[in-house]
Write an enzyme that holds these catalytic residues in place. Structure first.
Site: not given
Length: 158
Positions: A16-17, A86
């Site tokens: 997660r950015r 993903e």
């Protein structure tokens, strides 16, 4: 996508950015320096559709690393979560993701419903790993090898 121009990867890093980007970057640098070909979206994506490029990279990689950061599930609906997509794709491709749990990470409460194909995610072997220490040693040696002035600061801090 032209298969001859398609790069292959040993490892795919999913994160997660918000909360996980710095760790993903450090892990990417560390693994690349050790000779692995690593898919890290900020470095690996060029042109084309994001979702298709991600699927291709996941399908052909050997290993899939999932960084579990403290804000991983904050305010996200599972059905719209790109990181969970993903993970689902990795499982569909026969990969068992290696989850790395950052300090402060917690799985969401009972009201959160994971997609069926990864409903067992909270039970995967993901012990708390202080990966900031793991990468810190690498960072120190990397900066020292580059003769960075920061390496002197790091040596004093130890």
């Amino acid at each position: 996508m032209d298969k001859e121009k398609q790069k292959t990867y040993d490892i795919f890093i999913s994160y997660r950015r918000k909360g996980g980007e710095i760790m993903a970057r450090l892990l990417y640098v560390m693994l690349e320096e050790r000779g692995y070909s690593v898919f890290y979206d900020r470095e690996s994506l060029r042109t084309g559709r994001f979702d298709e490029s991600i699927k291709v990279a996941i399908k052909q990689c050997d290993d899939f690393i999932l960084i579990l950061s403290p804000e991983m599930f904050d305010g996200r609906k599972p059905e719209n979560d790109e990181v969970l997509k993903e993970v689902i794709w990795a499982r569909e491709c026969g990969k068992m993701p290696l989850p790395l749990q950052m300090p402060g990470f917690e799985f969401p409460g009972a009201g959160y419903k994971f997609p069926d194909s990864i409903s067992d995610l909270p039970y995967w072997n993901a012990p708390p790993i202080k990966i900031e220490s793991f990468t810190y040693k690498f960072l120190q040696s990397y900066l020292h090898a580059q003769k960075s002035k920061l390496s002197e600061v790091l040596e004093r801090e130890l």
